[in-house]
Design an enzyme around this catalytic site. Sequence first.
Site, PDB file in Angstrom:
ATOM      1  N   ARG A 173      -7.941   2.368  -2.620  1.00  0.00           N
ATOM      2  CA  ARG A 173      -8.702   2.368  -1.398  1.00  0.00           C
ATOM      3  C   ARG A 173      -9.202   3.572  -1.317  1.00  0.00           C
ATOM      4  NH1 ARG A 173      -8.014   0.408   4.934  1.00  0.00           N
ATOM      5  NH2 ARG A 173      -9.806  -0.671   4.572  1.00  0.00           N
ATOM      6  N   GLN A 196       0.754  -1.146   0.112  1.00  0.00           N
ATOM      7  CA  GLN A 196      -0.100   0.023  -0.034  1.00  0.00           C
ATOM      8  C   GLN A 196       0.919   1.143   0.004  1.00  0.00           C
ATOM      9  OE1 GLN A 196      -2.353   1.582   3.414  1.00  0.00           O
ATOM     10  NE2 GLN A 196      -4.216   1.066   2.022  1.00  0.00           N
ATOM     11  N   GLY A 206      -9.225  -7.126   8.951  1.00  0.00           N
ATOM     12  CA  GLY A 206      -8.163  -6.469   9.710  1.00  0.00           C
ATOM     13  C   GLY A 206      -7.934  -6.846  11.146  1.00  0.00           C
ATOM     14  N   ARG A 207      -8.621  -6.311  11.925  1.00  0.00           N
ATOM     15  CA  ARG A 207      -8.589  -6.548  13.435  1.00  0.00           C
ATOM     16  C   ARG A 207      -8.931  -7.951  13.620  1.00  0.00           C
ATOM     17  NH1 ARG A 207     -12.999  -2.223  14.896  1.00  0.00           N
ATOM     18  NH2 ARG A 207     -13.557  -2.717  12.864  1.00  0.00           N
ATOM     19  N   TYR A 258      -5.793  11.117   4.241  1.00  0.00           N
ATOM     20  CA  TYR A 258      -4.324  11.335   3.953  1.00  0.00           C
ATOM     21  C   TYR A 258      -4.253  12.239   2.550  1.00  0.00           C
ATOM     22  CZ  TYR A 258      -3.660   8.164   7.692  1.00  0.00           C
ATOM     23  OH  TYR A 258      -3.463   7.282   8.798  1.00  0.00           O
TER      24      TYR A 258
END
Length: 373
Positions: free
Chosen positions: A227, A104, A320-321, A175
């Site tokens: 993404r 990424q 993810g988590r 971002y």
Amino acid sequence: MNAKYKDLFTPYRFKNGIELKNRIIMAPMTNFSSDDDGNVTDAEVDYYARRSKGVSMVVTACTYVTPNGKGFPGEFGGDTDEMIPSLERLAGAIKDQGAKAILQIFHGGVQCPSDLVPDGDVVSASDVMGDNQEKKARALTEAEIEEIIEAFGETTRRAIEAGYDGVEIHGANGYLIHQFFSPMTNQREDRFGGSLEKRMTFPMAIVDKVKSVVDEHAKHPFIVGYRFSPEEPEENGFSMGDTLSLVDALADKDLDYLHVSLFDFFSKPRRGVEDVEKTRMDYLLETIADRTPLIGVGSIYSAEDARKAFETGVPLLALGRGLIIDPDWVQKLADGKEDEIVTEIDKEKQEQLVVPDPLWNAIIHTPGWFPGV
């Protein structure tokens, strides 16, 4: 394997011919664990290797493409050719376990801590204040914007040379790419700002640059994903409707996949669409209309969570988590042991879970981020 989960284990073939062994992907999550020079550490390599065996594809934590794009302490870099051996270590650790490795790539923009960027010179689309800043970021000049677009291309070349199977352009989560798309942070009056279409100029230019570098340098099929965030909570931010316009344009870019960033897979839009009772995923799948695969994500912990999400028609699911809580999540489901999947973090098992200290400390000191904390 329980028959009701078998569809999650069917292979998936991208348009470029690359095949995934199943539909479950490791989502990108920052782990704060590289060294001060931006090199991948042993702890980071071990963390990824521990989670790469069951999933078909791993999207790494974000790597910065320029020195002034470093968004976190302990983030690994891809901004110079000297970083290629570091990048190669991580790609190898993932691929050795049988998963595709996706790097990424990103620039933090206004979210970069000033002490992590050269001369404290934090930049963004416009002169705006970040969440953790004491002074405003500086608006990038057009020449600097072009340099950053080139830098995304150069980091893509390094990913190819380091042995990755693809890159994911990080256009989400506040971002720099997100900042250019948002009317809150982009008040420019040149070709990179103003109308919704002009605010897409920077993201689209990066997509074009990355794809051109792949065409030039990749000797084998190479995945390019993107993404994005669905919408901003602020009234003057971009809406779900704005994002659907972006996604519609991205879906025509012949990308290998799009990847939504969601905390909750079944969440609903705030504004910008007619029916706020339909889920964001419903809107996205309708808009994309099979032009490119969408990766869905967001609070998928149990086997049933995954089954319900997959039934929406999304072709790929990212965890993810869930994979931090239980690195053997996929293997347990494949072996018919879905009842043994752990869905809450065990605060006594850092060593068994192979989680680096900086990430572990962030998890246990951030209530509400992980179940069980």
